[in-house]
Design an enzyme around this catalytic site. Structure first.
Site, mmCIF file in Angstrom:
data_model
loop_
_atom_site.group_PDB
_atom_site.id
_atom_site.type_symbol
_atom_site.label_atom_id
_atom_site.label_comp_id
_atom_site.label_asym_id
_atom_site.label_seq_id
_atom_site.Cartn_x
_atom_site.Cartn_y
_atom_site.Cartn_z
ATOM 1 N N GLU A 158 -21.775 2.737 23.075
ATOM 2 C CA GLU A 158 -22.261 1.695 23.874
ATOM 3 C C GLU A 158 -22.019 0.457 22.839
ATOM 4 O OE1 GLU A 158 -25.850 1.770 25.818
ATOM 5 O OE2 GLU A 158 -24.964 3.284 27.429
ATOM 6 N N ARG A 192 -31.643 -6.267 20.796
ATOM 7 C CA ARG A 192 -31.857 -4.795 20.674
ATOM 8 C C ARG A 192 -30.421 -4.037 20.854
ATOM 9 N NH1 ARG A 192 -31.937 -1.008 25.020
ATOM 10 N NH2 ARG A 192 -32.280 -2.623 26.614
ATOM 11 N N HIS A 214 -28.408 -8.675 29.794
ATOM 12 C CA HIS A 214 -27.392 -7.790 29.822
ATOM 13 C C HIS A 214 -26.198 -8.554 30.267
ATOM 14 C CE1 HIS A 214 -24.973 -4.299 30.879
ATOM 15 N NE2 HIS A 214 -26.222 -3.384 30.262
ATOM 16 N N ARG A 274 -24.806 -7.173 22.608
ATOM 17 C CA ARG A 274 -25.026 -7.476 23.828
ATOM 18 C C ARG A 274 -25.130 -9.264 23.928
ATOM 19 N NH1 ARG A 274 -29.097 -3.577 26.552
ATOM 20 N NH2 ARG A 274 -27.390 -2.189 27.029
ATOM 21 N N HIS A 326 -32.644 -8.797 31.046
ATOM 22 C CA HIS A 326 -32.814 -7.173 31.141
ATOM 23 C C HIS A 326 -33.847 -6.460 30.389
ATOM 24 C CE1 HIS A 326 -30.892 -3.301 31.405
ATOM 25 N NE2 HIS A 326 -30.817 -3.002 30.202
#
Ligand code: SIN
Length: 534
Positions: A129, A387, A245, A291, A352
Protein backbone atom coordinates in the site's frame (compact mmCIF):
# COMPACT_ATOMS: atom_id res chain seq x y z
CA UNK A 1 -15.14 24.21 29.99
CA UNK A 2 -14.40 23.30 33.61
CA UNK A 3 -17.77 24.82 34.47
CA UNK A 4 -19.31 21.74 32.96
CA UNK A 5 -16.99 18.90 33.88
CA UNK A 6 -19.78 16.35 33.33
CA UNK A 7 -22.45 16.31 30.61
CA UNK A 8 -25.20 15.48 33.11
CA UNK A 9 -26.09 16.11 36.72
CA UNK A 10 -26.07 13.01 38.89
CA UNK A 11 -25.70 11.56 42.32
CA UNK A 12 -23.86 8.23 42.36
CA UNK A 13 -25.94 7.22 45.39
CA UNK A 14 -29.07 7.33 43.31
CA UNK A 15 -28.07 5.50 40.17
CA UNK A 16 -27.68 1.81 39.42
CA UNK A 17 -24.13 0.56 39.83
CA UNK A 18 -22.25 -2.38 38.42
CA UNK A 19 -18.78 -3.38 39.62
CA UNK A 20 -15.93 -4.64 37.39
CA UNK A 21 -12.18 -5.06 37.50
CA UNK A 22 -11.85 -3.50 34.05
CA UNK A 23 -14.20 -1.44 31.90
CA UNK A 24 -13.47 -1.19 28.18
CA UNK A 25 -15.24 1.50 26.15
CA UNK A 26 -15.58 0.46 22.49
CA UNK A 27 -15.92 -2.80 20.61
CA UNK A 28 -13.53 -2.33 17.68
CA UNK A 29 -10.31 -4.29 17.33
CA UNK A 30 -8.56 -2.37 20.14
CA UNK A 31 -11.34 -2.95 22.67
CA UNK A 32 -12.05 -6.59 21.96
CA UNK A 33 -8.42 -7.68 21.54
CA UNK A 34 -7.45 -5.95 24.81
CA UNK A 35 -10.26 -7.81 26.60
CA UNK A 36 -8.86 -11.09 25.28
CA UNK A 37 -5.37 -10.19 26.45
CA UNK A 38 -6.51 -9.91 30.09
CA UNK A 39 -6.52 -12.92 32.43
CA UNK A 40 -9.96 -14.54 32.69
CA UNK A 41 -9.97 -14.28 36.47
CA UNK A 42 -10.84 -10.59 36.07
CA UNK A 43 -14.37 -9.35 35.57
CA UNK A 44 -14.52 -7.19 32.45
CA UNK A 45 -17.29 -5.16 30.79
CA UNK A 46 -17.14 -3.99 27.18
CA UNK A 47 -19.41 -0.99 26.69
CA UNK A 48 -20.53 -0.27 23.17
CA UNK A 49 -22.79 2.47 21.97
CA UNK A 50 -24.49 0.35 19.31
CA UNK A 51 -24.15 -3.39 18.81
CA UNK A 52 -20.79 -5.11 19.25
CA UNK A 53 -20.24 -5.59 15.53
CA UNK A 54 -20.51 -1.89 14.65
CA UNK A 55 -17.15 -0.15 14.64
CA UNK A 56 -14.68 1.54 12.35
CA UNK A 57 -12.39 -1.52 12.55
CA UNK A 58 -15.02 -3.74 10.94
CA UNK A 59 -14.97 -1.52 7.85
CA UNK A 60 -11.19 -1.70 7.38
CA UNK A 61 -10.53 -3.22 4.01
CA UNK A 62 -6.84 -3.30 3.10
CA UNK A 63 -5.10 -5.15 5.86
CA UNK A 64 -2.46 -5.10 8.56
CA UNK A 65 1.18 -4.10 8.07
CA UNK A 66 3.79 -6.55 9.32
CA UNK A 67 7.30 -7.24 8.04
CA UNK A 68 7.20 -10.98 7.29
CA UNK A 69 8.96 -11.18 3.94
CA UNK A 70 12.61 -12.25 3.95
CA UNK A 71 13.45 -9.04 2.04
CA UNK A 72 11.71 -6.99 4.74
CA UNK A 73 12.49 -6.11 8.36
CA UNK A 74 11.05 -4.15 11.31
CA UNK A 75 13.75 -1.55 10.56
CA UNK A 76 12.30 -0.92 7.08
CA UNK A 77 8.75 -0.80 8.46
CA UNK A 78 10.04 1.71 11.05
CA UNK A 79 11.65 3.83 8.34
CA UNK A 80 8.48 3.89 6.19
CA UNK A 81 6.29 4.79 9.17
CA UNK A 82 8.57 7.69 10.06
CA UNK A 83 8.70 8.90 6.45
CA UNK A 84 4.89 8.95 6.17
CA UNK A 85 4.61 10.63 9.60
CA UNK A 86 6.52 13.68 8.29
CA UNK A 87 8.81 14.21 11.28
CA UNK A 88 6.30 13.97 14.11
CA UNK A 89 6.34 10.26 15.01
CA UNK A 90 7.44 9.16 18.44
CA UNK A 91 10.33 6.87 17.50
CA UNK A 92 10.13 4.83 20.68
CA UNK A 93 6.43 3.99 20.10
CA UNK A 94 7.00 3.21 16.42
CA UNK A 95 9.85 0.89 17.36
CA UNK A 96 7.54 -1.02 19.69
CA UNK A 97 4.86 -1.15 16.98
CA UNK A 98 7.05 -2.64 14.27
CA UNK A 99 8.94 -5.03 16.52
CA UNK A 100 5.88 -6.48 18.26
CA UNK A 101 3.76 -6.73 15.11
CA UNK A 102 4.56 -10.33 14.17
CA UNK A 103 3.88 -11.82 17.60
CA UNK A 104 0.42 -10.22 17.70
CA UNK A 105 -0.39 -11.44 14.19
CA UNK A 106 0.52 -14.91 15.39
CA UNK A 107 -1.98 -14.48 18.26
CA UNK A 108 -4.65 -13.40 15.77
CA UNK A 109 -4.04 -16.55 13.73
CA UNK A 110 -4.37 -18.59 16.93
CA UNK A 111 -7.74 -16.92 17.55
CA UNK A 112 -8.76 -18.34 14.17
CA UNK A 113 -8.37 -15.31 11.89
CA UNK A 114 -7.93 -16.48 8.30
CA UNK A 115 -5.62 -14.29 6.29
CA UNK A 116 -5.11 -14.97 2.59
CA UNK A 117 -2.25 -17.32 1.84
CA UNK A 118 0.17 -17.45 -1.08
CA UNK A 119 -0.95 -19.89 -3.80
CA UNK A 120 -0.14 -23.52 -2.85
CA UNK A 121 1.87 -22.32 0.14
CA UNK A 122 1.28 -21.96 3.85
CA UNK A 123 2.75 -18.45 4.01
CA UNK A 124 0.59 -15.36 4.29
CA UNK A 125 0.10 -13.41 1.10
CA UNK A 126 1.60 -9.91 1.22
CA UNK A 127 0.52 -6.90 -0.78
CA UNK A 128 1.68 -3.29 -0.87
CA UNK A 129 0.00 0.00 0.00
CA UNK A 130 1.03 3.65 -0.19
CA UNK A 131 4.49 4.61 1.13
CA UNK A 132 5.50 1.05 2.02
CA UNK A 133 8.87 0.15 0.51
CA UNK A 134 8.07 -3.58 0.65
CA UNK A 135 5.08 -5.86 0.28
CA UNK A 136 4.00 -6.24 3.90
CA UNK A 137 0.20 -5.96 4.08
CA UNK A 138 -1.54 -9.15 5.16
CA UNK A 139 -5.19 -9.28 4.22
CA UNK A 140 -8.40 -11.28 4.14
CA UNK A 141 -9.77 -10.45 0.69
CA UNK A 142 -10.88 -6.83 0.88
CA UNK A 143 -12.72 -7.22 4.19
CA UNK A 144 -9.79 -7.70 6.56
CA UNK A 145 -11.34 -5.72 9.41
CA UNK A 146 -14.51 -7.78 9.29
CA UNK A 147 -12.64 -11.08 9.30
CA UNK A 148 -10.54 -9.99 12.29
CA UNK A 149 -13.43 -8.46 14.26
CA UNK A 150 -15.83 -11.36 13.57
CA UNK A 151 -13.29 -13.88 14.86
CA UNK A 152 -12.30 -11.85 17.91
CA UNK A 153 -15.93 -11.17 18.78
CA UNK A 154 -16.81 -14.86 18.46
CA UNK A 155 -14.01 -15.68 20.92
CA UNK A 156 -14.84 -12.90 23.39
CA UNK A 157 -18.48 -14.01 23.41
CA UNK A 158 -17.39 -17.35 24.84
CA UNK A 159 -15.49 -15.71 27.72
CA UNK A 160 -17.54 -16.00 30.89
CA UNK A 161 -15.63 -13.18 32.57
CA UNK A 162 -16.52 -10.65 29.84
CA UNK A 163 -19.92 -8.94 29.77
CA UNK A 164 -20.83 -7.15 26.56
CA UNK A 165 -23.05 -4.15 27.21
CA UNK A 166 -24.61 -3.02 23.95
CA UNK A 167 -26.54 0.23 23.40
CA UNK A 168 -24.59 1.63 26.36
CA UNK A 169 -23.38 5.16 25.80
CA UNK A 170 -20.30 6.23 27.78
CA UNK A 171 -21.08 9.79 28.87
CA UNK A 172 -18.12 10.60 31.10
CA UNK A 173 -15.47 8.95 33.21
CA UNK A 174 -15.65 9.80 36.89
CA UNK A 175 -12.47 11.06 38.51
CA UNK A 176 -11.28 12.15 41.91
CA UNK A 177 -7.88 13.84 42.32
CA UNK A 178 -6.90 12.70 38.82
CA UNK A 179 -7.71 9.05 39.56
CA UNK A 180 -10.27 7.27 37.40
CA UNK A 181 -13.27 5.88 39.27
CA UNK A 182 -15.32 4.31 36.49
CA UNK A 183 -17.73 5.31 33.75
CA UNK A 184 -21.06 7.06 33.82
CA UNK A 185 -23.30 5.66 31.08
CA UNK A 186 -26.73 5.89 29.56
CA UNK A 187 -28.41 2.55 28.94
CA UNK A 188 -30.64 2.94 25.91
CA UNK A 189 -32.76 -0.14 26.59
CA UNK A 190 -33.74 0.74 30.15
CA UNK A 191 -33.44 4.50 29.51
CA UNK A 192 -31.47 4.81 32.74
CA UNK A 193 -28.08 6.06 33.81
CA UNK A 194 -25.76 3.32 35.03
CA UNK A 195 -22.48 3.85 36.87
CA UNK A 196 -19.86 1.23 35.97
CA UNK A 197 -17.52 1.22 38.93
CA UNK A 198 -13.89 0.26 38.28
CA UNK A 199 -10.34 1.36 39.01
CA UNK A 200 -9.33 0.63 35.44
CA UNK A 201 -11.00 2.09 32.36
CA UNK A 202 -9.65 1.41 28.88
CA UNK A 203 -10.86 3.91 26.32
CA UNK A 204 -11.04 2.30 22.87
CA UNK A 205 -13.98 4.35 21.62
CA UNK A 206 -12.58 5.28 18.18
CA UNK A 207 -12.20 8.56 16.35
CA UNK A 208 -14.27 11.54 15.22
CA UNK A 209 -14.69 11.09 11.47
CA UNK A 210 -18.29 12.29 11.72
CA UNK A 211 -16.99 15.85 12.06
CA UNK A 212 -16.74 15.78 8.25
CA UNK A 213 -19.46 15.54 5.60
CA UNK A 214 -17.92 12.63 3.74
CA UNK A 215 -16.19 10.00 5.79
CA UNK A 216 -15.47 6.31 5.54
CA UNK A 217 -16.34 6.05 9.26
CA UNK A 218 -19.64 4.72 10.58
CA UNK A 219 -22.30 6.98 12.14
CA UNK A 220 -21.06 6.11 15.62
CA UNK A 221 -17.70 7.85 15.07
CA UNK A 222 -18.64 11.07 16.87
CA UNK A 223 -15.52 11.23 19.03
CA UNK A 224 -17.24 10.56 22.36
CA UNK A 225 -14.13 8.86 23.77
CA UNK A 226 -11.85 11.79 22.94
CA UNK A 227 -14.33 14.34 24.31
CA UNK A 228 -14.97 12.55 27.60
CA UNK A 229 -11.22 12.20 28.13
CA UNK A 230 -10.72 15.93 27.58
CA UNK A 231 -13.49 16.85 30.04
CA UNK A 232 -11.82 14.60 32.63
CA UNK A 233 -8.49 16.43 32.22
CA UNK A 234 -6.70 14.02 29.87
CA UNK A 235 -4.20 15.58 27.49
CA UNK A 236 -5.06 15.43 23.79
CA UNK A 237 -2.32 15.52 21.16
CA UNK A 238 -2.07 16.17 17.38
CA UNK A 239 -5.75 17.11 16.98
CA UNK A 240 -4.99 19.10 13.82
CA UNK A 241 -3.92 16.01 11.87
CA UNK A 242 -6.92 14.43 10.14
CA UNK A 243 -6.29 11.92 7.38
CA UNK A 244 -8.30 11.95 4.16
CA UNK A 245 -8.31 8.67 2.25
CA UNK A 246 -7.60 9.44 -1.41
CA UNK A 247 -9.97 6.96 -3.01
CA UNK A 248 -13.52 6.81 -1.69
CA UNK A 249 -16.33 5.92 -4.08
CA UNK A 250 -17.93 9.03 -5.55
CA UNK A 251 -21.47 8.08 -6.47
CA UNK A 252 -24.68 10.02 -5.94
CA UNK A 253 -25.96 7.21 -3.71
CA UNK A 254 -22.74 6.49 -1.82
CA UNK A 255 -19.84 8.76 -0.92
CA UNK A 256 -18.44 6.78 1.99
CA UNK A 257 -17.50 3.41 0.54
CA UNK A 258 -13.75 2.89 0.61
CA UNK A 259 -11.89 1.73 -2.46
CA UNK A 260 -8.95 0.21 -0.65
CA UNK A 261 -5.44 1.45 -1.16
CA UNK A 262 -4.67 -2.22 -1.86
CA UNK A 263 -6.33 -1.67 -5.27
CA UNK A 264 -3.56 0.81 -6.04
CA UNK A 265 -1.18 -1.66 -4.41
CA UNK A 266 -2.21 -4.11 -7.12
CA UNK A 267 -1.43 -1.54 -9.80
CA UNK A 268 -4.54 0.67 -10.21
CA UNK A 269 -3.87 4.09 -11.76
CA UNK A 270 -5.42 7.45 -10.97
CA UNK A 271 -6.77 9.42 -13.93
CA UNK A 272 -8.42 12.83 -14.10
CA UNK A 273 -11.83 13.24 -15.75
CA UNK A 274 -10.10 13.50 -19.14
CA UNK A 275 -8.60 10.06 -18.61
CA UNK A 276 -5.07 11.44 -18.06
CA UNK A 277 -2.83 9.82 -15.48
CA UNK A 278 -1.52 12.53 -13.14
CA UNK A 279 0.33 11.09 -10.12
CA UNK A 280 3.80 11.02 -11.79
CA UNK A 281 3.62 14.85 -11.81
CA UNK A 282 3.21 14.90 -8.04
CA UNK A 283 5.48 12.28 -6.47
CA UNK A 284 8.11 9.72 -7.41
CA UNK A 285 6.06 6.95 -5.75
CA UNK A 286 3.18 7.84 -8.09
CA UNK A 287 -0.14 6.25 -6.97
CA UNK A 288 1.62 4.76 -3.94
CA UNK A 289 2.88 8.01 -2.47
CA UNK A 290 1.87 8.74 1.16
CA UNK A 291 -1.86 9.34 1.55
CA UNK A 292 -1.67 13.06 2.29
CA UNK A 293 0.23 13.63 -0.95
CA UNK A 294 -2.17 11.52 -3.06
CA UNK A 295 -5.23 13.21 -1.52
CA UNK A 296 -3.83 16.69 -2.23
CA UNK A 297 -2.86 15.70 -5.77
CA UNK A 298 -6.43 14.49 -6.42
CA UNK A 299 -7.82 17.67 -4.87
CA UNK A 300 -5.63 19.74 -7.14
CA UNK A 301 -6.60 17.76 -10.28
CA UNK A 302 -10.27 18.11 -9.38
CA UNK A 303 -9.80 21.86 -9.10
CA UNK A 304 -7.89 22.11 -12.38
CA UNK A 305 -10.47 20.07 -14.27
CA UNK A 306 -13.41 21.72 -12.44
CA UNK A 307 -14.67 18.32 -11.37
CA UNK A 308 -15.82 16.79 -8.09
CA UNK A 309 -14.05 13.47 -8.66
CA UNK A 310 -11.26 11.63 -10.47
CA UNK A 311 -11.07 8.00 -11.60
CA UNK A 312 -9.33 4.87 -10.45
CA UNK A 313 -8.48 2.52 -13.28
CA UNK A 314 -7.97 -1.21 -12.65
CA UNK A 315 -9.54 -2.28 -15.95
CA UNK A 316 -6.29 -3.95 -17.10
CA UNK A 317 -6.86 -6.78 -14.58
CA UNK A 318 -9.27 -9.50 -15.58
CA UNK A 319 -12.70 -9.93 -14.07
CA UNK A 320 -11.96 -13.27 -12.39
CA UNK A 321 -8.89 -11.88 -10.60
CA UNK A 322 -10.81 -8.80 -9.41
CA UNK A 323 -13.78 -10.84 -8.21
CA UNK A 324 -11.44 -13.03 -6.17
CA UNK A 325 -9.04 -10.42 -4.83
CA UNK A 326 -11.56 -7.63 -4.16
CA UNK A 327 -14.94 -9.39 -3.81
CA UNK A 328 -16.56 -6.68 -1.69
CA UNK A 329 -15.35 -3.77 -3.83
CA UNK A 330 -16.24 -5.63 -7.02
CA UNK A 331 -19.76 -6.41 -5.86
CA UNK A 332 -20.48 -3.04 -4.25
CA UNK A 333 -19.37 -1.13 -7.35
CA UNK A 334 -21.43 -3.45 -9.54
CA UNK A 335 -24.48 -2.67 -7.38
CA UNK A 336 -23.97 0.95 -8.45
CA UNK A 337 -23.62 -0.03 -12.10
CA UNK A 338 -19.80 0.12 -12.19
CA UNK A 339 -18.08 -3.00 -13.51
CA UNK A 340 -14.54 -2.36 -12.31
CA UNK A 341 -13.09 -4.79 -14.85
CA UNK A 342 -14.42 -2.50 -17.61
CA UNK A 343 -15.23 0.88 -16.06
CA UNK A 344 -13.11 3.46 -14.30
CA UNK A 345 -14.21 3.90 -10.67
CA UNK A 346 -15.23 7.50 -9.77
CA UNK A 347 -13.45 8.44 -6.53
CA UNK A 348 -12.74 11.47 -4.35
CA UNK A 349 -10.93 11.91 -1.02
CA UNK A 350 -12.98 11.62 2.18
CA UNK A 351 -12.15 11.78 5.87
CA UNK A 352 -10.78 8.45 7.03
CA UNK A 353 -8.71 8.55 10.22
CA UNK A 354 -7.83 10.87 13.12
CA UNK A 355 -4.14 10.83 13.90
CA UNK A 356 -4.77 12.90 17.02
CA UNK A 357 -6.48 11.82 20.20
CA UNK A 358 -5.83 11.02 23.84
CA UNK A 359 -2.11 11.22 24.57
CA UNK A 360 -0.91 7.78 25.64
CA UNK A 361 2.39 6.01 26.14
CA UNK A 362 3.25 2.53 24.83
CA UNK A 363 1.31 0.96 27.72
CA UNK A 364 -1.72 3.06 26.83
CA UNK A 365 -1.30 5.13 29.99
CA UNK A 366 -2.75 8.62 29.94
CA UNK A 367 -2.09 11.40 32.44
CA UNK A 368 -5.12 10.18 34.47
CA UNK A 369 -4.34 7.29 36.82
CA UNK A 370 -6.23 4.13 35.88
CA UNK A 371 -7.37 5.56 32.54
CA UNK A 372 -5.88 3.99 29.39
CA UNK A 373 -6.36 4.72 25.69
CA UNK A 374 -5.97 2.37 22.74
CA UNK A 375 -6.67 2.45 18.99
CA UNK A 376 -7.89 5.45 17.04
CA UNK A 377 -9.05 7.29 20.18
CA UNK A 378 -5.42 7.32 21.35
CA UNK A 379 -2.46 9.32 20.17
CA UNK A 380 0.61 7.31 21.01
CA UNK A 381 2.75 9.13 18.47
CA UNK A 382 3.05 6.30 15.97
CA UNK A 383 1.28 8.13 13.14
CA UNK A 384 2.86 11.54 13.46
CA UNK A 385 1.37 13.95 10.95
CA UNK A 386 0.15 11.24 8.56
CA UNK A 387 -0.57 7.58 9.25
CA UNK A 388 1.13 4.94 7.14
CA UNK A 389 -1.46 2.68 5.50
CA UNK A 390 -2.47 -0.43 7.47
CA UNK A 391 -0.75 0.63 10.67
CA UNK A 392 -4.07 1.27 12.42
CA UNK A 393 -5.42 -2.23 13.03
CA UNK A 394 -1.86 -3.09 14.01
CA UNK A 395 -1.83 -0.27 16.57
CA UNK A 396 -4.94 -1.72 18.25
CA UNK A 397 -3.27 -5.12 18.50
CA UNK A 398 0.23 -4.16 19.65
CA UNK A 399 -0.84 -1.58 22.20
CA UNK A 400 -3.89 -3.64 23.24
CA UNK A 401 -1.47 -6.41 24.15
CA UNK A 402 0.79 -4.03 26.08
CA UNK A 403 -2.16 -2.52 27.95
CA UNK A 404 -3.19 -6.08 28.81
CA UNK A 405 0.23 -6.64 30.43
CA UNK A 406 0.21 -3.35 32.30
CA UNK A 407 -3.37 -3.70 33.57
CA UNK A 408 -2.66 -7.27 34.71
CA UNK A 409 0.30 -5.98 36.69
CA UNK A 410 -1.87 -3.30 38.33
CA UNK A 411 -4.72 -5.68 39.09
CA UNK A 412 -2.37 -8.25 40.58
CA UNK A 413 -1.47 -5.59 43.12
CA UNK A 414 -5.01 -4.40 43.80
CA UNK A 415 -8.09 -5.53 41.91
CA UNK A 416 -10.95 -4.26 44.03
CA UNK A 417 -12.96 -1.29 42.77
CA UNK A 418 -13.30 1.64 45.14
CA UNK A 419 -16.80 1.11 46.57
CA UNK A 420 -16.52 4.09 48.89
CA UNK A 421 -16.36 6.67 46.10
CA UNK A 422 -19.39 8.90 45.97
CA UNK A 423 -20.07 11.96 43.89
CA UNK A 424 -22.97 14.33 43.55
CA UNK A 425 -22.64 16.77 40.66
CA UNK A 426 -25.11 19.54 40.06
CA UNK A 427 -25.02 22.56 37.77
CA UNK A 428 -27.57 25.00 36.57
CA UNK A 429 -28.64 23.73 33.14
CA UNK A 430 -31.10 25.12 30.68
CA UNK A 431 -33.53 23.32 28.50
CA UNK A 432 -33.08 24.56 24.94
CA UNK A 433 -34.65 23.44 21.72
CA UNK A 434 -32.19 22.62 18.96
CA UNK A 435 -32.33 21.14 15.54
CA UNK A 436 -29.49 18.78 16.35
CA UNK A 437 -29.41 17.24 12.89
CA UNK A 438 -28.98 20.72 11.37
CA UNK A 439 -26.14 21.64 13.77
CA UNK A 440 -24.41 18.39 12.87
CA UNK A 441 -24.69 19.11 9.15
CA UNK A 442 -23.44 22.69 9.68
CA UNK A 443 -20.40 21.46 11.63
CA UNK A 444 -19.65 18.86 8.98
CA UNK A 445 -19.91 21.42 6.19
CA UNK A 446 -17.73 23.94 8.02
CA UNK A 447 -15.05 21.35 8.80
CA UNK A 448 -15.05 19.98 5.25
CA UNK A 449 -14.95 23.37 3.58
CA UNK A 450 -12.56 25.20 5.89
CA UNK A 451 -10.59 22.64 7.91
CA UNK A 452 -10.20 19.85 5.36
CA UNK A 453 -7.44 18.88 2.94
CA UNK A 454 -6.40 22.50 2.24
CA UNK A 455 -6.49 25.10 5.01
CA UNK A 456 -5.67 28.74 5.67
CA UNK A 457 -6.09 31.07 8.60
CA UNK A 458 -8.82 33.23 7.12
CA UNK A 459 -11.05 30.25 6.34
CA UNK A 460 -10.36 28.53 9.62
CA UNK A 461 -11.34 31.70 11.47
CA UNK A 462 -14.71 31.61 9.71
CA UNK A 463 -15.17 28.02 10.92
CA UNK A 464 -13.98 28.98 14.40
CA UNK A 465 -16.51 31.81 14.69
CA UNK A 466 -19.42 29.56 13.80
CA UNK A 467 -18.25 26.62 15.90
CA UNK A 468 -17.63 28.85 18.95
CA UNK A 469 -21.21 30.04 18.71
CA UNK A 470 -22.50 26.49 18.61
CA UNK A 471 -20.19 25.60 21.47
CA UNK A 472 -21.59 28.35 23.67
CA UNK A 473 -25.16 27.50 22.79
CA UNK A 474 -24.89 23.76 23.55
CA UNK A 475 -22.81 24.17 26.70
CA UNK A 476 -24.81 23.36 29.81
CA UNK A 477 -27.94 22.13 28.10
CA UNK A 478 -30.31 19.90 29.96
CA UNK A 479 -29.69 16.61 28.25
CA UNK A 480 -32.30 14.17 27.28
CA UNK A 481 -30.82 11.95 24.62
CA UNK A 482 -27.73 10.38 23.10
CA UNK A 483 -27.99 12.90 20.25
CA UNK A 484 -27.58 15.68 22.85
CA UNK A 485 -24.41 14.07 24.19
CA UNK A 486 -23.02 13.45 20.72
CA UNK A 487 -23.57 16.98 19.47
CA UNK A 488 -21.84 18.44 22.53
CA UNK A 489 -18.89 16.11 21.95
CA UNK A 490 -18.74 16.96 18.26
CA UNK A 491 -18.84 20.72 18.81
CA UNK A 492 -16.11 20.46 21.44
CA UNK A 493 -13.88 18.40 19.16
CA UNK A 494 -14.47 20.65 16.14
CA UNK A 495 -13.36 23.58 18.31
CA UNK A 496 -10.19 21.75 19.41
CA UNK A 497 -9.28 20.63 15.87
CA UNK A 498 -9.72 24.16 14.55
CA UNK A 499 -7.73 25.74 17.38
CA UNK A 500 -4.81 23.33 16.88
CA UNK A 501 -4.94 23.80 13.10
CA UNK A 502 -4.84 27.59 13.42
CA UNK A 503 -1.98 27.34 15.91
CA UNK A 504 0.23 25.19 13.66
CA UNK A 505 1.61 27.79 11.26
CA UNK A 506 3.28 25.45 8.78
CA UNK A 507 2.39 22.57 6.44
CA UNK A 508 3.21 19.05 7.55
CA UNK A 509 1.67 15.69 6.63
CA UNK A 510 -2.12 15.89 6.57
CA UNK A 511 -2.09 19.52 7.75
CA UNK A 512 -1.61 21.64 4.65
CA UNK A 513 -1.87 25.41 4.84
CA UNK A 514 -1.77 27.60 1.75
CA UNK A 515 -0.69 30.53 3.93
CA UNK A 516 2.28 28.54 5.35
CA UNK A 517 3.21 26.14 2.56
CA UNK A 518 6.53 24.97 3.98
CA UNK A 519 7.40 22.62 6.78
CA UNK A 520 8.99 24.58 9.59
CA UNK A 521 11.11 22.21 11.68
CA UNK A 522 12.65 24.99 13.71
CA UNK A 523 9.37 26.13 15.22
CA UNK A 524 6.97 23.25 14.66
CA UNK A 525 8.70 19.91 14.96
CA UNK A 526 6.70 19.43 18.10
CA UNK A 527 3.27 18.26 19.13
CA UNK A 528 0.40 20.51 20.11
CA UNK A 529 -1.18 19.37 23.36
CA UNK A 530 -4.70 20.39 24.33
CA UNK A 531 -5.88 20.16 27.90
CA UNK A 532 -8.52 21.87 30.02
CA UNK A 533 -5.66 22.82 32.33
CA UNK A 534 -3.71 24.69 29.62
C1 SIN B 1 -7.42 0.85 2.87
O1 SIN B 1 -7.76 -0.30 2.67
O2 SIN B 1 -7.09 1.61 1.96
C2 SIN B 1 -7.45 1.37 4.26
C3 SIN B 1 -6.31 0.88 5.01
C4 SIN B 1 -5.93 1.84 6.07
O3 SIN B 1 -6.63 2.81 6.31
O4 SIN B 1 -4.87 1.66 6.65
Amino acid sequence: MDNYRYLIDFDTDNIRKEYYDVIIIGSGIAGVYTALELPDKYKIAILTKETINISNSVLAQGGIAVSLDKEDSPELHFKDTLYAGAGLCDENSVWVLVNEAAQNIESLCKFGVNFDKKKNRDELSLTREGAHSKNRIIHAGDTTGKEVCDKLISVVETRKNVKIKERTFAIDILTENNVCKGVLTYDEDSEQYVYYVSNVVINAAGGFGQLYSNTTNPEVATGDGVALAYRAGAELMDMEFVQFHPTVLFHSKNKSFLISEAVRGEGALLRNIFGERFMPKYHELNELAPRDIVSRAIFSEMKKTKSDHVYLDITFKDKKYLEERFPNIYKTCLDYGIDISKDYIPVAPAEHYCMGGVKADVFGRTNIIGFFACGEVACSGIHGANRLASNSLLEGLVFGHKIGDEVTRILNENSSADTSFHLKYEKRRTKREFNIEQIKIDIQNLMTKYVGIIRDKECMLIAKGAVDEYYNSVLGILNASIEDFEIQNMVLLAKLVIEAAIEREESRGAHYRVDFENTDDINWKRNIIKSIYK
